[in-house]
Design a protein around this motif. Sequence first.
Motif, mmCIF file in Angstrom:
data_model
loop_
_atom_site.group_PDB
_atom_site.id
_atom_site.type_symbol
_atom_site.label_atom_id
_atom_site.label_comp_id
_atom_site.label_asym_id
_atom_site.label_seq_id
_atom_site.Cartn_x
_atom_site.Cartn_y
_atom_site.Cartn_z
ATOM 1 N N ASP A 40 0.857 -1.168 0.077
ATOM 2 C CA ASP A 40 -0.022 0.019 0.052
ATOM 3 C C ASP A 40 0.953 1.240 -0.026
ATOM 4 N N HIS A 41 1.500 1.326 -1.011
ATOM 5 C CA HIS A 41 2.759 2.293 -1.145
ATOM 6 C C HIS A 41 2.798 2.915 -2.501
ATOM 7 N N ASN A 42 3.174 4.255 -2.461
ATOM 8 C CA ASN A 42 3.377 5.168 -3.555
ATOM 9 C C ASN A 42 4.718 4.987 -4.057
ATOM 10 N N GLN A 83 0.087 4.721 -6.430
ATOM 11 C CA GLN A 83 -0.049 3.847 -5.245
ATOM 12 C C GLN A 83 -0.508 2.568 -5.872
ATOM 13 N N TYR A 85 -1.653 -1.118 -4.280
ATOM 14 C CA TYR A 85 -2.456 -1.593 -3.122
ATOM 15 C C TYR A 85 -2.930 -3.194 -3.561
ATOM 16 N N PRO A 116 1.738 11.202 -1.534
ATOM 17 C CA PRO A 116 0.949 11.600 -0.470
ATOM 18 C C PRO A 116 1.069 12.519 0.634
#
Length: 145
Positions: A40-42, A83, A85, A116
């Motif tokens: 769950d990262h950009n 992102q 996910y 973010p």
Amino acid sequence: MFGTPFNFTTPQTIGGRIDDVSAPDNSPGYNQLLIAQGYDHNWVLNAQTAATTGPDGLNLAARAWDPSSGRELSVWTDQPGVQVYTSNFLTGTLVGISGHTYRQGAGYTFETQHYPDSPNQPSFPSTELDAGKTFTSTTVFAFSS
């Protein structure tokens, strides 16, 4: 980050490294998979090149391929980040129209966006929208086989 489960600079299976928490505590990257219960990262997109410029001049954000069917998803965007996910909080209580039960890690999504923490980081691309102005963004999800 090179040498971690977050390195997708070459094709990798998403699920192949999602459980990799082999680094010691406080190692950059690895423990983030435990905290988020998956990805769950950009990711910051690289600058465009001839190979990564697509329809309408959009930048390649992500590509996913299913080897069993040959289907491919390419994601093109004008946003600076994506992102990733991996359905980290599905608990097995969701049943799809096919009757399959969906659980943690059963799917993924590519969400094109700014970084973010953009409002708090002057060096990041701005997310400020002045009164009376309109925000538009383009993302293309292209499927092929």
